[in-house]
Design an enzyme around this catalytic site. Structure first.
Site, PDB file in Angstrom:
ATOM      1  N   HIS A 151      -8.832 -37.071 -67.230  1.00  0.00           N
ATOM      2  CA  HIS A 151      -8.189 -36.976 -68.549  1.00  0.00           C
ATOM      3  C   HIS A 151      -9.163 -36.380 -69.563  1.00  0.00           C
ATOM      4  CE1 HIS A 151      -5.799 -38.330 -72.073  1.00  0.00           C
ATOM      5  NE2 HIS A 151      -6.987 -38.592 -72.596  1.00  0.00           N
ATOM      6  N   GLU A 152     -10.415 -36.831 -69.539  1.00  0.00           N
ATOM      7  CA  GLU A 152     -11.408 -36.300 -70.476  1.00  0.00           C
ATOM      8  C   GLU A 152     -11.720 -34.834 -70.172  1.00  0.00           C
ATOM      9  OE1 GLU A 152     -12.090 -37.897 -73.081  1.00  0.00           O
ATOM     10  OE2 GLU A 152     -11.172 -39.763 -72.420  1.00  0.00           O
ATOM     11  N   HIS A 155      -9.161 -32.790 -71.880  1.00  0.00           N
ATOM     12  CA  HIS A 155      -9.448 -32.516 -73.298  1.00  0.00           C
ATOM     13  C   HIS A 155     -10.379 -31.317 -73.439  1.00  0.00           C
ATOM     14  CE1 HIS A 155      -7.423 -35.705 -75.442  1.00  0.00           C
ATOM     15  NE2 HIS A 155      -7.998 -36.660 -74.732  1.00  0.00           N
ATOM     16  N   GLU A 203      -3.074 -35.861 -76.464  1.00  0.00           N
ATOM     17  CA  GLU A 203      -3.139 -36.897 -75.431  1.00  0.00           C
ATOM     18  C   GLU A 203      -2.174 -36.596 -74.285  1.00  0.00           C
ATOM     19  OE1 GLU A 203      -5.338 -38.902 -75.022  1.00  0.00           O
ATOM     20  OE2 GLU A 203      -6.180 -39.452 -76.948  1.00  0.00           O
ATOM     21  N   ASP A 207      -3.362 -35.803 -70.499  1.00  0.00           N
ATOM     22  CA  ASP A 207      -2.796 -36.588 -69.394  1.00  0.00           C
ATOM     23  C   ASP A 207      -2.278 -35.676 -68.292  1.00  0.00           C
ATOM     24  OD1 ASP A 207      -3.333 -39.073 -70.446  1.00  0.00           O
ATOM     25  OD2 ASP A 207      -1.311 -39.414 -71.219  1.00  0.00           O
TER      26      ASP A 207
END
Length: 282
Positions: A151-152, A155, A203, A207
């Site tokens: 997930h990071e 980003h 977000e 995801d």
């Protein structure tokens, strides 16, 4: 006497030529920038020119360099990094396994363990990912931990930190006609990394990108939903899940993407093996 006059004239001409070039370069910065901002002295630009960056045209190399400066300030002033070599190697191995399957595998990634009992994870620009010991302990298996790391990475792949920095700098009036002062950018990057103000859109996007990366790397995709559900049921929702959108909305969106028949197909579900890997974390 004529030689002295000739040499003096050449030196005078050279100084003025350098000054004219500097003025033209600074003027070009003002005329070509697409970003509105506050007026700034042209002589100030000359003095500070090497410190000015343009977020709208930031190259990968510049982003990595800026991320490195942000990381240096984070680890020297804000974060207490875990020093256990085995744990750090393990987390780095998980991260590096995921990187080739991300949408942005052409920059270097650095995965670091933060000594903190709080359940948290965050990332900043240039490939820097941080995971707390509290989160590592909270995960039931490697796949759940990998889901957070992916997930990071999502980003970073979406360059959300750069977007946030640009929006925040504009809102605070920090952008000049030439761009953003590098020192200001570093301080702002540290603030954004710690405050984690990711939007609803960011977000959801992280995801989905993270889920794709997790699955492609061979991990069980259902682990991402399992970990979110586990953390959602705690007395207080961890900081990295407490921003918009609501955890339930994120779980719903991910569940609609994951095929129930293959949700638990893949690596990283062995709890005993995972506990053995992180046994030194107290």
């Amino acid at each position: 006497m004529s030689n002295w006059f000739s040499n003096s004239f050449r030196q005078w001409r050279r100084r003025w030529a350098y000054a004219l070039i500097s003025l033209l370069v600074a003027s070009g910065l003002i005329l070509t920038t697409p970003q509105p901002g506050q007026a700034v002295s042209i002589f100030d630009l000359i003095l500070r020119g090497v410190q000015i960056i343009q977020l709208s045209t930031l190259s990968d190399r510049q982003e990595v360099a800026l991320g490195r400066q942000i990381n240096d300030q984070l680890v020297s002033r804000e974060l207490n990094l875990n020093s256990d070599r085995n744990v750090n190697n393990y987390i780095n191995a998980i991260g590096q396994r995921l990187v080739p399957y991300s949408d942005r595998s052409d920059i270097p990634y650095t995965f670091q363990v933060v000594e903190d009992s709080k359940i948290n994870a965050f990332a900043t620009m240039g490939g820097y990912v941080y995971v707390t010991t509290g989160l590592i302990r909270a995960a039931d298996n490697e796949a759940q931990l990998a889901s957070v790391i992916s997930h990071e990475i999502g980003h970073i792949a979406s360059q959300h930190a750069i977007e946030q920095m640009r929006e925040s700098a504009l809102a605070q009036g920090l952008v000049s006609a030439a761009g953003l002062d590098r020192n200001t950018a570093v301080n702002l990057g540290v603030e954004l990394a710690l405050r984690r103000p990711n939007s609803r859109r960011d977000e959801f996007e992280a995801d989905q990108r993270g889920l794709t990366t997790l699955t492609a790397a061979g991990y069980a995709p259902g682990a991402m939903v399992d970990f979110m559900r586990k953390l959602q049921n705690q007395p207080s929702v961890p900081a990295f899940l407490s921003t918009h959108p609501a955890v339930s909305d994120r779980i719903r969106a991910l569940s609609q993407t994951i095929d129930p028949a293959t949700a638990n197909s893949g690596d990283g579900l062995d709890t005993a093996s995972y506990r053995a890997q992180i046994s030194s974390i107290r």
